[in-house]
Design a protein around this motif. Sequence first.
Motif, PDB file in Angstrom:
ATOM      1  N   TRP A 167      42.888  34.903  40.443  1.00  0.00           N
ATOM      2  CA  TRP A 167      42.380  34.958  39.071  1.00  0.00           C
ATOM      3  C   TRP A 167      43.470  34.797  38.037  1.00  0.00           C
ATOM      4  O   TRP A 167      43.252  34.218  36.978  1.00  0.00           O
ATOM      5  CB  TRP A 167      41.639  36.275  38.833  1.00  0.00           C
ATOM      6  N   ARG A 168      44.665  35.316  38.287  1.00  0.00           N
ATOM      7  CA  ARG A 168      45.677  35.285  37.230  1.00  0.00           C
ATOM      8  C   ARG A 168      46.595  34.089  37.318  1.00  0.00           C
ATOM      9  O   ARG A 168      47.199  33.693  36.329  1.00  0.00           O
ATOM     10  CB  ARG A 168      46.510  36.570  37.281  1.00  0.00           C
TER      11      ARG A 168
ATOM     12  N   PHE B 137      34.983  41.363  38.969  1.00  0.00           N
ATOM     13  CA  PHE B 137      35.296  40.026  39.466  1.00  0.00           C
ATOM     14  C   PHE B 137      34.038  39.307  39.928  1.00  0.00           C
ATOM     15  O   PHE B 137      33.907  38.101  39.744  1.00  0.00           O
ATOM     16  CB  PHE B 137      36.308  40.113  40.603  1.00  0.00           C
ATOM     17  N   ALA B 138      33.120  40.071  40.527  1.00  0.00           N
ATOM     18  CA  ALA B 138      31.880  39.449  40.992  1.00  0.00           C
ATOM     19  C   ALA B 138      31.097  38.884  39.814  1.00  0.00           C
ATOM     20  O   ALA B 138      30.567  37.765  39.874  1.00  0.00           O
ATOM     21  CB  ALA B 138      31.042  40.467  41.754  1.00  0.00           C
TER      22      ALA B 138
ATOM     23  N   PHE C 156      31.614  31.833  36.265  1.00  0.00           N
ATOM     24  CA  PHE C 156      32.435  30.659  36.543  1.00  0.00           C
ATOM     25  C   PHE C 156      31.721  29.678  37.458  1.00  0.00           C
ATOM     26  O   PHE C 156      31.843  28.471  37.298  1.00  0.00           O
ATOM     27  CB  PHE C 156      33.754  31.094  37.191  1.00  0.00           C
ATOM     28  N   ASP C 157      30.990  30.220  38.428  1.00  0.00           N
ATOM     29  CA  ASP C 157      30.337  29.342  39.390  1.00  0.00           C
ATOM     30  C   ASP C 157      29.288  28.477  38.712  1.00  0.00           C
ATOM     31  O   ASP C 157      29.143  27.295  39.029  1.00  0.00           O
ATOM     32  CB  ASP C 157      29.696  30.186  40.493  1.00  0.00           C
TER      33      ASP C 157
ATOM     34  N   MET D 105      32.320  37.985  36.875  1.00  0.00           N
ATOM     35  CA  MET D 105      33.047  36.821  36.347  1.00  0.00           C
ATOM     36  C   MET D 105      32.873  35.605  37.251  1.00  0.00           C
ATOM     37  O   MET D 105      32.786  34.476  36.786  1.00  0.00           O
ATOM     38  CB  MET D 105      34.527  37.164  36.218  1.00  0.00           C
ATOM     39  N   PHE D 106      32.791  35.883  38.556  1.00  0.00           N
ATOM     40  CA  PHE D 106      32.633  34.791  39.520  1.00  0.00           C
ATOM     41  C   PHE D 106      31.320  34.056  39.282  1.00  0.00           C
ATOM     42  O   PHE D 106      31.280  32.822  39.308  1.00  0.00           O
ATOM     43  CB  PHE D 106      32.672  35.362  40.933  1.00  0.00           C
TER      44      PHE D 106
ATOM     45  N   THR E 155      38.422  30.145  29.146  1.00  0.00           N
ATOM     46  CA  THR E 155      39.759  30.613  29.517  1.00  0.00           C
ATOM     47  C   THR E 155      40.108  31.889  28.763  1.00  0.00           C
ATOM     48  O   THR E 155      40.608  32.860  29.341  1.00  0.00           O
ATOM     49  CB  THR E 155      40.800  29.532  29.189  1.00  0.00           C
TER      50      THR E 155
ATOM     51  N   PHE F   9      32.127  49.615  45.104  1.00  0.00           N
ATOM     52  CA  PHE F   9      32.591  48.229  45.215  1.00  0.00           C
ATOM     53  C   PHE F   9      33.524  47.934  44.058  1.00  0.00           C
ATOM     54  O   PHE F   9      33.101  47.701  42.942  1.00  0.00           O
ATOM     55  CB  PHE F   9      31.390  47.290  45.200  1.00  0.00           C
TER      56      PHE F   9
ATOM     57  N   ILE G 103      30.757  21.596  34.594  1.00  0.00           N
ATOM     58  CA  ILE G 103      31.999  20.827  34.455  1.00  0.00           C
ATOM     59  C   ILE G 103      32.022  19.687  35.467  1.00  0.00           C
ATOM     60  O   ILE G 103      32.529  18.608  35.170  1.00  0.00           O
ATOM     61  CB  ILE G 103      33.228  21.739  34.597  1.00  0.00           C
TER      62      ILE G 103
ATOM     63  N   TYR H 146      35.440  45.575  43.212  1.00  0.00           N
ATOM     64  CA  TYR H 146      35.654  44.246  42.642  1.00  0.00           C
ATOM     65  C   TYR H 146      34.454  43.782  41.840  1.00  0.00           C
ATOM     66  O   TYR H 146      34.187  42.595  41.735  1.00  0.00           O
ATOM     67  CB  TYR H 146      35.958  43.248  43.755  1.00  0.00           C
TER      68      TYR H 146
ATOM     69  N   GLU I 144      40.785  44.615  32.993  1.00  0.00           N
ATOM     70  CA  GLU I 144      40.667  45.095  34.369  1.00  0.00           C
ATOM     71  C   GLU I 144      42.054  45.347  34.943  1.00  0.00           C
ATOM     72  O   GLU I 144      42.604  44.532  35.668  1.00  0.00           O
ATOM     73  CB  GLU I 144      39.915  44.052  35.210  1.00  0.00           C
TER      74      GLU I 144
ATOM     75  N   MET J 109      35.451  35.339  46.239  1.00  0.00           N
ATOM     76  CA  MET J 109      35.380  35.302  44.780  1.00  0.00           C
ATOM     77  C   MET J 109      36.671  34.809  44.162  1.00  0.00           C
ATOM     78  O   MET J 109      36.677  34.285  43.067  1.00  0.00           O
ATOM     79  CB  MET J 109      35.069  36.703  44.250  1.00  0.00           C
TER      80      MET J 109
ATOM     81  N   ALA K 235      31.042  25.915  36.610  1.00  0.00           N
ATOM     82  CA  ALA K 235      31.673  24.854  37.403  1.00  0.00           C
ATOM     83  C   ALA K 235      30.706  23.697  37.623  1.00  0.00           C
ATOM     84  O   ALA K 235      31.122  22.532  37.633  1.00  0.00           O
ATOM     85  CB  ALA K 235      32.133  25.422  38.737  1.00  0.00           C
TER      86      ALA K 235
ATOM     87  N   LEU L  28      40.434  39.934  32.292  1.00  0.00           N
ATOM     88  CA  LEU L  28      41.455  40.289  33.269  1.00  0.00           C
ATOM     89  C   LEU L  28      42.412  41.324  32.690  1.00  0.00           C
ATOM     90  O   LEU L  28      42.913  42.182  33.397  1.00  0.00           O
ATOM     91  CB  LEU L  28      42.230  39.041  33.695  1.00  0.00           C
TER      92      LEU L  28
ATOM     93  N   ILE M 285      36.750  29.542  42.957  1.00  0.00           N
ATOM     94  CA  ILE M 285      36.858  28.915  41.645  1.00  0.00           C
ATOM     95  C   ILE M 285      38.056  27.970  41.557  1.00  0.00           C
ATOM     96  O   ILE M 285      37.886  26.817  41.125  1.00  0.00           O
ATOM     97  CB  ILE M 285      36.930  29.991  40.544  1.00  0.00           C
TER      98      ILE M 285
END
Lengths: 122, 392
Positions: B366-367, A64-65, A71-72, A67-68, A107, A59, A78, A61, A117, B205, A75, A114, B209
């Motif tokens: 993302w970017r 990203f999973a 962030f979730d 990081m998601f 950020t 897998f 926030i 990504y 990656e 994903m 969120a 990023l 966001i």
Amino acid sequence: MVLEAYYPVAIFVLIAISFPFMTYLATRLLREDNPTPLKQTTYECGEVPEGEANVQFNFQYYLFAIMFIVFDVAAIFIILFALIYRDFLALDSLAMTMMAFFILIMTAATLYSLKKEEVYTV
Amino acid sequence: MSGHLVDLFGGSNAIAVFLITIINFILRGIGSLPLFGFLNPLADWLGTEPVVTSIAWLIAITIMITWAAALHLLTFIWLERKLVARLQDRRGPMITLRKDRYIGGTGYLQQIADALKLIQKENITPKAADPWMFHIAPAFLISTTIVVLVALPFSEGFVVANVPAGLLFILAAFSLAPLAILLAGWAQNNKYAMIGGMRAAAMMMSYEIPMILAVIAVVVLAGSLNPIEIVNQQSQLSILAPLAAIGIANWYIIPQFLGFFIFLLAMLAEQERIPFDFPEAEEEVVHGWLVEYGGMRFGMVYGFKWLRTFVAAALVALLFLGGWHGPVLPQEIWFILKIYFVFFIFIWISWSVPRIRIDQILNIGWRKLIPLGLFNIFLAVLVVHANAQGWI
């Protein structure tokens, strides 16, 4: 009471869950049913299917999973902050500074991860 | 500002009271006969307040589902087919009931013909698939899409439940779909379906966001999670007073154009529309996670895509285009007009651009979109501050 406003939501959820199953029932009454081994094979564009599809695979990504998820969860905080943001205006700005700091850190961390990656940048 | 036409709960309550009055009249009529005296307590029970309220809610829910998931769903499918045909220099479906007029019909009956055909089709479950998950995944997808309608207002009165955290509820129910898609992709034990499901997860994903960030900026401006409150704020916040004077009011698209753009892209991705439709890209993975579904299971999943489109268009209109605010016409008509306008934008975008690749959406999400979204929140904060200081 606050919960009373959600009373119709509960009824609605029950109806919404039953809706597709009612449709299933309706089609069961109307359709014909004649399964044959050839119909029940997995579709692979007309070829004889080879092997299983439910295998462990790479897998790509994954980062990203992760990081998601971060962030979730952030969120939600926030959103709660944004909800009462106007009330903060009258008070001192400590809460605002802290939230600005938090978003800044997030950020920076995102940009850093990023940058690491670089596997499939175009 | 014009008023609203429909008071959903009030109207449903009146209908419920009317029905129960008729039923009670009949019951008491029969109950006055010697053997049927047991019907009188039943009539008393039907007249009590909780029963009337429950029946009123049921009627309201039925009206809402018929309104959105039947009327507008069919119209959306029809409109998309016709507009796509026009964009591609075709005429689209033209089926009519009159045998002698094959040409020149509107083609509105095509959707009903499709549904009637699909409901009679055989339901094939592949031997290799996991039958429970295979059948529950579409039901899960459809249920979570219908649930959204409970908190979606069409005017101040046309809403089933005016809950305080309605927007959060809508977004929560609306974004459960990738889970169902992943479930469906895994359950089919088919390579194409598996890849489609995984693509849906990877795509989710990347757009989820930015979407949340765009919503956060709106919540900062509105200070509320109630959709009705957010719409009403868009006629009150005193930014850009000249526009307010001519009746366009302060739609959030003006201070939040960036947020509007991000939200529109996220909503295109949420519906798996063409620039972002790789979970079901025909040319790459046959039909992605829908490969093994047949009959009405396919029909429902495929048709309810337009209910998701409807909700997405309604959300864009609600959050950025001032909801039901507008001069002269009633609120419901303004809101429906805006929904169809946003739908028109969706169609035009999705049939004019090619599909992007899976790694490209991760890069875009993302970017590009997340930094833009964070910047957008700062813009919203600036607007609120300027408003509080009286600069604008």
